[in-house]
Design a protein around this motif. Structure first.
Motif, mmCIF file in Angstrom:
data_model
loop_
_atom_site.group_PDB
_atom_site.id
_atom_site.type_symbol
_atom_site.label_atom_id
_atom_site.label_comp_id
_atom_site.label_asym_id
_atom_site.label_seq_id
_atom_site.Cartn_x
_atom_site.Cartn_y
_atom_site.Cartn_z
ATOM 1 N N GLN A 53 0.830 -1.168 0.085
ATOM 2 C CA GLN A 53 -0.089 -0.016 0.063
ATOM 3 C C GLN A 53 0.944 1.264 -0.029
ATOM 4 O O GLN A 53 0.428 2.471 -0.331
ATOM 5 C CB GLN A 53 -1.031 0.151 1.224
ATOM 6 N N LEU A 54 2.162 1.251 0.399
ATOM 7 C CA LEU A 54 2.815 2.409 0.394
ATOM 8 C C LEU A 54 3.386 2.774 -0.886
ATOM 9 O O LEU A 54 3.745 2.024 -1.667
ATOM 10 C CB LEU A 54 4.298 1.949 1.378
ATOM 11 N N LYS A 55 3.505 4.029 -1.186
ATOM 12 C CA LYS A 55 3.828 4.503 -2.448
ATOM 13 C C LYS A 55 5.469 4.562 -2.604
ATOM 14 O O LYS A 55 5.806 4.561 -3.705
ATOM 15 C CB LYS A 55 3.233 5.963 -2.793
ATOM 16 N N GLU A 56 5.942 4.983 -1.402
ATOM 17 C CA GLU A 56 7.522 5.167 -1.487
ATOM 18 C C GLU A 56 8.190 3.856 -1.885
ATOM 19 O O GLU A 56 7.879 2.678 -1.281
ATOM 20 C CB GLU A 56 8.041 5.561 -0.202
ATOM 21 N N ASP A 57 9.020 3.860 -2.629
ATOM 22 C CA ASP A 57 9.789 2.795 -3.233
ATOM 23 C C ASP A 57 11.090 2.409 -2.421
ATOM 24 O O ASP A 57 11.366 1.469 -1.967
ATOM 25 C CB ASP A 57 10.551 2.821 -4.583
ATOM 26 N N PHE A 58 11.749 3.617 -1.837
ATOM 27 C CA PHE A 58 12.954 3.326 -1.120
ATOM 28 C C PHE A 58 13.066 4.692 -0.514
ATOM 29 O O PHE A 58 13.214 5.884 -1.072
ATOM 30 C CB PHE A 58 14.250 2.924 -2.058
ATOM 31 N N ALA A 59 13.742 4.637 0.814
ATOM 32 C CA ALA A 59 13.954 5.881 1.621
ATOM 33 C C ALA A 59 15.057 6.575 0.889
ATOM 34 O O ALA A 59 15.935 6.309 0.804
ATOM 35 C CB ALA A 59 14.532 5.693 3.127
ATOM 36 N N PRO A 60 14.797 8.166 0.510
ATOM 37 C CA PRO A 60 15.822 8.835 -0.057
ATOM 38 C C PRO A 60 16.919 8.916 0.690
ATOM 39 O O PRO A 60 18.029 9.394 0.136
ATOM 40 C CB PRO A 60 14.969 10.151 -0.394
ATOM 41 N N GLU A 61 16.901 9.323 1.937
ATOM 42 C CA GLU A 61 18.154 9.567 2.798
ATOM 43 C C GLU A 61 19.079 8.135 2.802
ATOM 44 O O GLU A 61 20.144 8.511 2.958
ATOM 45 C CB GLU A 61 17.646 9.900 4.408
ATOM 46 N N ILE A 62 18.461 7.171 2.556
ATOM 47 C CA ILE A 62 19.419 5.877 2.612
ATOM 48 C C ILE A 62 19.922 5.866 1.205
ATOM 49 O O ILE A 62 21.347 5.425 1.259
ATOM 50 C CB ILE A 62 18.581 4.821 2.967
ATOM 51 N N LEU A 63 19.354 6.229 0.151
ATOM 52 C CA LEU A 63 19.909 6.282 -1.156
ATOM 53 C C LEU A 63 21.347 7.461 -1.053
ATOM 54 O O LEU A 63 22.503 7.222 -1.423
ATOM 55 C CB LEU A 63 19.106 6.509 -2.018
ATOM 56 N N LYS A 64 21.087 8.695 -0.504
ATOM 57 C CA LYS A 64 21.968 9.510 -0.029
ATOM 58 C C LYS A 64 23.214 9.049 0.862
ATOM 59 O O LYS A 64 24.500 9.289 0.552
ATOM 60 C CB LYS A 64 21.447 10.644 0.349
ATOM 61 N N MET A 65 22.715 8.268 1.609
ATOM 62 C CA MET A 65 23.734 7.867 2.706
ATOM 63 C C MET A 65 24.801 7.075 2.160
ATOM 64 O O MET A 65 25.806 6.932 2.284
ATOM 65 C CB MET A 65 23.021 7.309 4.020
ATOM 66 N N MET A 66 24.328 6.015 1.122
ATOM 67 C CA MET A 66 25.216 4.953 0.655
ATOM 68 C C MET A 66 25.812 5.641 -0.463
ATOM 69 O O MET A 66 27.101 5.189 -0.575
ATOM 70 C CB MET A 66 24.153 3.905 -0.224
ATOM 71 N N THR A 67 25.421 6.492 -1.184
ATOM 72 C CA THR A 67 26.169 7.308 -2.021
ATOM 73 C C THR A 67 27.317 8.036 -1.501
ATOM 74 O O THR A 67 28.531 7.667 -1.987
ATOM 75 C CB THR A 67 25.284 8.483 -3.070
ATOM 76 N N THR A 68 27.128 8.740 -0.611
ATOM 77 C CA THR A 68 28.163 9.516 0.235
ATOM 78 C C THR A 68 29.123 8.568 0.879
ATOM 79 O O THR A 68 30.364 9.037 0.691
ATOM 80 C CB THR A 68 27.531 10.104 1.211
ATOM 81 N N TRP A 69 28.650 7.590 1.240
ATOM 82 C CA TRP A 69 29.812 6.606 2.040
ATOM 83 C C TRP A 69 30.557 5.741 0.841
ATOM 84 O O TRP A 69 31.816 5.756 1.208
ATOM 85 C CB TRP A 69 28.965 5.296 2.760
ATOM 86 N N ILE A 70 30.018 5.503 -0.182
ATOM 87 C CA ILE A 70 30.871 4.836 -1.379
ATOM 88 C C ILE A 70 31.738 5.933 -1.732
ATOM 89 O O ILE A 70 33.001 5.470 -2.345
ATOM 90 C CB ILE A 70 29.745 4.529 -2.706
ATOM 91 N N LYS A 71 31.358 7.130 -2.129
ATOM 92 C CA LYS A 71 32.458 8.067 -2.659
ATOM 93 C C LYS A 71 33.417 8.252 -1.580
ATOM 94 O O LYS A 71 34.760 8.458 -2.019
ATOM 95 C CB LYS A 71 31.619 9.600 -2.758
#
Length: 344
Positions: free
Chosen positions: A320-338
């Motif tokens: 029922q939720l519209k959100e696919d994936f939390a945006p803050e986690i996407l940003k967190m992973m990207t920053t950490w990988i960089k």
């Protein structure tokens, strides 16, 4: 996705003995040489390359975000799904770790990829495959686990099922009976996981439990207002538990693998996850990675097993939720990988 500022390529490759052909999609940043890269690893259950779960294409969303930020991503169909061959039902977590290394090594040789900075991102059981692969091979540059399974299999099964039962809208009597039969059967399967007579032991245990349950029901009659009968799916459980994956999983101990991981390691678990308990799994990771000075564990507030901001946080709610994936986690992973690949 339309109007993407990156290249998307359909790819195929084989494992070392050519018994399995893998099919996947590789997304590559435009006009960038020597990109860091990741392979996405799915959790339990046959999934396509987009990580389609509860109507959400989780891996497609992750790949899109990371690649827009300069990180190449390979997402792959599971064994027996889409363009990947093989029989999923005959594989264990150890096999999925080997599949992860096959994909990572293939990706490392792809033109435009920085072979020194190729890592793994695993969701749920895929998290276990990620640290198992990192423990085995120096080819893995870093790992990220998302709701990663990191407690012994028997403990994980008990905790997961207790949480599901105890949060279900059923009577206390039914909760007691479900928890009772689950614990009884889990302990039986654990004790006889290596036995060719596992099914015999399971059926004997079930009959023993039925006698005990009958005595319990005599002493504690069902409330007339408690509608719906109690049912334990014994036949489907026997079929599942006697298979290779379950036998391996219930005896699985992450500790020996976690102790060998010496690459940057980011573990993120949602605090509303009822499938993989955040505290238990993050604590087990911290306990068994003390020699690794680059381990970060994060308990993310408000997130369920699929990393959605949930309200009821039940297993049915993600549909029922519209959100696919939390945006803050996407940003967190990207920053950490960089930060951990020296990316600019």
């Amino acid at each position: 996705m339309a109007d993407t500022p990156y290249q998307s390529v359909n790819v195929q490759y084989y494992n070392a003995d050519s018994t399995i052909r893998f099919g996947g999609t590789l997304t590559l940043p435009q006009n960038k040489k020597n990109s860091p890269a990741v392979v996405l690893l799915s959790g339990t259950g046959m999934q396509d390359r987009d990580g389609t779960m509860a109507g959400h294409k989780t891996f497609l969303v992750i790949a899109d975000y990371l690649t827009r930020n300069g990180i190449a991503v390979l997402r792959v169909d599971d064994r027996g799904v889409g363009e990947t061959t093989g029989k999923y039902q005959e594989a264990t977590t150890a096999d999925f770790a080997k599949d992860a290394l096959t994909s990572l090594r293939w990706l490392s040789k792809y033109k435009g990829i920085d072979s020194r900075n190729v890592g793994l991102i695993g969701h749920s059981e895929g998290g276990a495959a990620a640290y198992m692969a990192a423990a085995e091979s120096k080819d893995v540059a870093f790992i990220i686990t998302l709701a990663g399974l990191a407690t012994p299999g028997l403990q994980a099964l008990k905790l997961q099922n207790e949480t599901i039962v105890n949060t279900a809208p059923i009577s206390d009597q039914k909760k007691y009976r479900f928890n009772s039969i689950n614990k009884f059967m889990f302990d039986t399967v654990y004790a006889h996981a290596d036995s060719p007579d596992l099914e015999v032991h399971m059926r004997a245990a079930y009959r023993e439990w039925q006698i005990k349950d009958s005595l319990y029901m005599v002493a504690n009659p069902q409330d007339s207002a408690d509608k719906g009968r109690f049912f334990f799916p014994m036949e489907s459980y026997v079929m599942n538990a006697t298979g290779p994956w379950y036998r391996y999983h219930i005896r699985f101990d992450p500790a020996p693998f976690l102790k060998k991981v010496d690459v940057p390691f980011l573990a993120i678990n949602g605090d509303k996850d009822i499938m993989v308990n955040a505290d238990a799994n993050l604590n087990y990771i911290k306990q068994h990675t003390t020699a690794n000075k680059n381990v970060t564990t994060i308990k993310a507030p408000g997130l369920n097993h699929l990393f959605q901001h949930c309200k009821e946080c039940t297993n049915s709610e993600p549909f029922q939720l519209k959100e696919d994936f939390a945006p803050e986690i996407l940003k967190m992973m990207t920053t950490w990988i960089k930060e951990n690949t020296g990316m600019r």
